[in-house]
Scaffold this motif. Structure first.
Motif, PDB file in Angstrom:
ATOM      1  N   GLN A 169      76.978   2.887  81.729  1.00 46.08           N
ATOM      2  CA  GLN A 169      77.596   4.203  81.763  1.00 46.08           C
ATOM      3  C   GLN A 169      76.975   5.150  80.739  1.00 46.08           C
ATOM      4  OE1 GLN A 169      81.807   3.513  82.069  1.00 46.08           O
ATOM      5  NE2 GLN A 169      82.215   5.473  81.108  1.00 46.08           N
ATOM      6  N   ARG A 170      76.610   6.347  81.170  1.00 48.06           N
ATOM      7  CA  ARG A 170      76.095   7.335  80.219  1.00 48.06           C
ATOM      8  C   ARG A 170      76.341   8.762  80.703  1.00 48.06           C
ATOM      9  NH1 ARG A 170      72.244   5.633  83.553  1.00 48.06           N
ATOM     10  NH2 ARG A 170      70.610   7.075  84.158  1.00 48.06           N
ATOM     11  N   VAL A 171      76.473   9.674  79.753  1.00 49.72           N
ATOM     12  CA  VAL A 171      76.656  11.091  80.088  1.00 49.72           C
ATOM     13  C   VAL A 171      75.285  11.722  80.230  1.00 49.72           C
ATOM     14  CG1 VAL A 171      77.622  13.300  79.310  1.00 49.72           C
ATOM     15  CG2 VAL A 171      78.802  11.158  78.763  1.00 49.72           C
ATOM     16  N   ILE A 172      75.074  12.481  81.307  1.00 46.42           N
ATOM     17  CA  ILE A 172      73.801  13.180  81.455  1.00 46.42           C
ATOM     18  C   ILE A 172      74.054  14.682  81.583  1.00 46.42           C
ATOM     19  CG2 ILE A 172      72.604  11.225  82.529  1.00 46.42           C
ATOM     20  CD1 ILE A 172      72.989  12.752  85.216  1.00 46.42           C
ATOM     21  N   LYS A 173      72.988  15.455  81.438  1.00 45.58           N
ATOM     22  CA  LYS A 173      73.102  16.907  81.584  1.00 45.58           C
ATOM     23  C   LYS A 173      72.362  17.327  82.848  1.00 45.58           C
ATOM     24  CE  LYS A 173      73.105  17.878  76.585  1.00 45.58           C
ATOM     25  NZ  LYS A 173      74.538  18.013  76.366  1.00 45.58           N
ATOM     26  N   VAL A 174      73.015  18.120  83.690  1.00 52.12           N
ATOM     27  CA  VAL A 174      72.371  18.623  84.903  1.00 52.12           C
ATOM     28  C   VAL A 174      72.448  20.144  84.893  1.00 52.12           C
ATOM     29  CG1 VAL A 174      72.306  18.534  87.433  1.00 52.12           C
ATOM     30  CG2 VAL A 174      73.223  16.582  86.146  1.00 52.12           C
ATOM     31  N   GLU A 175      71.274  20.785  84.926  1.00 47.37           N
ATOM     32  CA  GLU A 175      71.225  22.252  85.013  1.00 47.37           C
ATOM     33  C   GLU A 175      71.376  22.662  86.480  1.00 47.37           C
ATOM     34  OE1 GLU A 175      71.194  24.750  83.117  1.00 47.37           O
ATOM     35  OE2 GLU A 175      70.570  24.033  81.131  1.00 47.37           O
ATOM     36  N   THR A 176      72.226  23.625  86.751  1.00 45.81           N
ATOM     37  CA  THR A 176      72.375  24.128  88.114  1.00 45.81           C
ATOM     38  C   THR A 176      72.253  25.650  88.061  1.00 45.81           C
ATOM     39  OG1 THR A 176      74.720  24.691  88.170  1.00 45.81           O
ATOM     40  CG2 THR A 176      74.177  22.350  88.384  1.00 45.81           C
TER      41      THR A 176
ATOM     42  N   TYR B 144      74.388  27.579  88.596  1.00 45.50           N
ATOM     43  CA  TYR B 144      75.715  28.080  88.228  1.00 45.50           C
ATOM     44  C   TYR B 144      76.154  27.665  86.827  1.00 45.50           C
ATOM     45  CZ  TYR B 144      75.310  28.605  93.181  1.00 45.50           C
ATOM     46  OH  TYR B 144      74.824  28.947  94.419  1.00 45.50           O
ATOM     47  N   GLY B 145      75.270  26.931  86.160  1.00 43.45           N
ATOM     48  CA  GLY B 145      75.604  26.509  84.796  1.00 43.45           C
ATOM     49  C   GLY B 145      75.367  25.021  84.593  1.00 43.45           C
ATOM     50  N   LEU B 146      75.577  24.593  83.350  1.00 42.99           N
ATOM     51  CA  LEU B 146      75.307  23.202  82.958  1.00 42.99           C
ATOM     52  C   LEU B 146      76.518  22.322  83.267  1.00 42.99           C
ATOM     53  CD1 LEU B 146      73.328  21.307  81.240  1.00 42.99           C
ATOM     54  CD2 LEU B 146      74.863  21.836  79.328  1.00 42.99           C
ATOM     55  N   VAL B 147      76.223  21.125  83.786  1.00 40.66           N
ATOM     56  CA  VAL B 147      77.288  20.166  84.085  1.00 40.66           C
ATOM     57  C   VAL B 147      76.947  18.844  83.412  1.00 40.66           C
ATOM     58  CG1 VAL B 147      78.465  18.941  85.951  1.00 40.66           C
ATOM     59  CG2 VAL B 147      77.766  21.290  86.288  1.00 40.66           C
ATOM     60  N   GLU B 148      77.980  18.145  82.927  1.00 39.71           N
ATOM     61  CA  GLU B 148      77.724  16.884  82.229  1.00 39.71           C
ATOM     62  C   GLU B 148      78.495  15.731  82.868  1.00 39.71           C
ATOM     63  OE1 GLU B 148      78.101  17.179  77.989  1.00 39.71           O
ATOM     64  OE2 GLU B 148      77.111  19.121  77.925  1.00 39.71           O
TER      65      GLU B 148
ATOM     66  N   ARG C  39      86.514  17.133  86.878  1.00 39.78           N
ATOM     67  CA  ARG C  39      86.395  18.548  87.240  1.00 39.78           C
ATOM     68  C   ARG C  39      86.948  19.470  86.154  1.00 39.78           C
ATOM     69  NH1 ARG C  39      90.704  17.176  90.709  1.00 39.78           N
ATOM     70  NH2 ARG C  39      89.496  16.963  92.577  1.00 39.78           N
ATOM     71  N   HIS C  40      87.901  18.999  85.372  1.00 38.94           N
ATOM     72  CA  HIS C  40      88.464  19.825  84.304  1.00 38.94           C
ATOM     73  C   HIS C  40      87.678  19.678  82.995  1.00 38.94           C
ATOM     74  CE1 HIS C  40      91.996  20.962  86.607  1.00 38.94           C
ATOM     75  NE2 HIS C  40      92.087  19.720  87.013  1.00 38.94           N
ATOM     76  N   GLY C  41      86.559  18.995  83.073  1.00 35.51           N
ATOM     77  CA  GLY C  41      85.758  18.785  81.872  1.00 35.51           C
ATOM     78  C   GLY C  41      86.331  17.644  81.058  1.00 35.51           C
ATOM     79  N   ARG C  42      85.549  17.200  80.080  1.00 40.27           N
ATOM     80  CA  ARG C  42      86.048  16.105  79.248  1.00 40.27           C
ATOM     81  C   ARG C  42      87.244  16.608  78.441  1.00 40.27           C
ATOM     82  NH1 ARG C  42      80.948  13.865  76.343  1.00 40.27           N
ATOM     83  NH2 ARG C  42      79.781  15.556  77.288  1.00 40.27           N
ATOM     84  N   ASN C  43      88.248  15.790  78.261  1.00 40.93           N
ATOM     85  CA  ASN C  43      89.484  16.132  77.542  1.00 40.93           C
ATOM     86  C   ASN C  43      90.361  17.165  78.252  1.00 40.93           C
ATOM     87  OD1 ASN C  43      88.531  14.429  75.494  1.00 40.93           O
ATOM     88  ND2 ASN C  43      87.393  16.156  74.595  1.00 40.93           N
ATOM     89  N   HIS C  44      90.115  17.348  79.552  1.00 40.85           N
ATOM     90  CA  HIS C  44      90.956  18.218  80.379  1.00 40.85           C
ATOM     91  C   HIS C  44      91.117  19.618  79.764  1.00 40.85           C
ATOM     92  CE1 HIS C  44      93.784  17.959  83.876  1.00 40.85           C
ATOM     93  NE2 HIS C  44      94.154  19.111  83.376  1.00 40.85           N
TER      94      HIS C  44
END
Ligand SMILES: [Zn+2]
Length: 245
Positions: free
Chosen positions: A4-11, A13-17, A33-38
């Motif tokens: 398991q690992r967090v990655i960064k994806v540029e779109t 519409y903005g950055l998603v992790e 969908r609400h981001g880490r820690n809601h």
């Protein structure tokens, strides 16, 4: 999930992790969908960036979960329900990737908004692990972040809605626009205003989520193990008329 690992994806519409990893020797992407820690409220979720990012990562099938309020005595607290239709009462959210010009215009088909094939897979998994899932409910998506008034709930009931939530639209629409299968399991975490005998609170929803979250994770895992990545449904041709851009 392994490796398991967090990655960064540029779109566009903005950055998603998202979190990526392996399950049953296949790659899986987990997106909160609400981001880490809601931290992101439903009306500010960057739906287009989220959906674009997972498509870029090669995802073809999306299994979403959503906390829902019940509008009907047929759907009780603590139940898991497969959505099959929606009513859209959102007000201010981009709903498409196709904004004219070079991108073209797409009037995507929503006859079966939630993938029938993935839904069958979820039902099969639910039988295998002995975890009941109700099949079929009409979900009304509200803008939020406030809860609904009893008058609104009465209106939604009269329109045929069974469950209420704030996130499935435009997620389900955007997934279809990019040719992905999308199904959603509603977790009944509260009764809607006017049905519940007490004021609604986010704390109540989060408390119900704890137990339901464990159940739904088992169901998602079993479904993932049963499903193959190939799409034997109509979802992949959702954008056939205009193609990708
Ligand atoms: Zn499909």
């Amino acid at each position: 999930m392994k490796e398991q690992r967090v990655i960064k994806v540029e779109t566009p519409y903005g950055l998603v992790e998202p979190v990526v990893g392996k399950l049953a020797d296949r790659e899986i992407v987990f997106m909160s969908r609400h981001g880490r820690n809601h931290v992101t409220p439903p009306h500010l979720v960057n739906y287009r960036a989220n959906i674009w990012a997972i498509r870029e990562l090669g995802v073809r099938k999306v299994l979403a979960t959503a906390a829902v309020g019940s509008l009907s005595l047929n759907f009780k607290l603590g139940e898991l329900v497969l959505l099959d239709q929606f009513l859209d009462f959102t007000k201010n959210r981009p709903q498409t990737f196709y904004e004219g010009g070079q991108k073209g215009v797409l009037h995507v088909d929503m006859t079966e908004p939630y993938c029938t094939s993935v839904r069958r897979g979820i039902l099969k998994a639910s039988e295998q692990i002995g975890l009941p899932v109700k099949n079929g409910a009409c979900y009304v998506c509200t803008e939020g972040p406030r809860f609904e008034t009893p008058a609104e709930i009465r209106m939604f009931q009269s329109l045929g809605a069974d469950l209420v939530g704030m996130t499935s639209v435009p997620e389900v629409v955007l997934a279809r626009e990019l040719g992905m299968c999308y199904a959603s399991i509603g977790m009944v975490t509260n009764e809607a205003a006017g049905i519940a005998t007490h004021p609604l609170s986010h704390a109540e929803v989060m408390e119900s989520m704890k137990e339901l979250g464990i159940k739904v994770a088992r169901l998602v895992q079993s479904t993932f193990e049963l499903c193959t990545p190939d799409q034997n449904c109509l979802c992949a041709s959702g954008n056939r008329e205009v193609g990708k851009f």
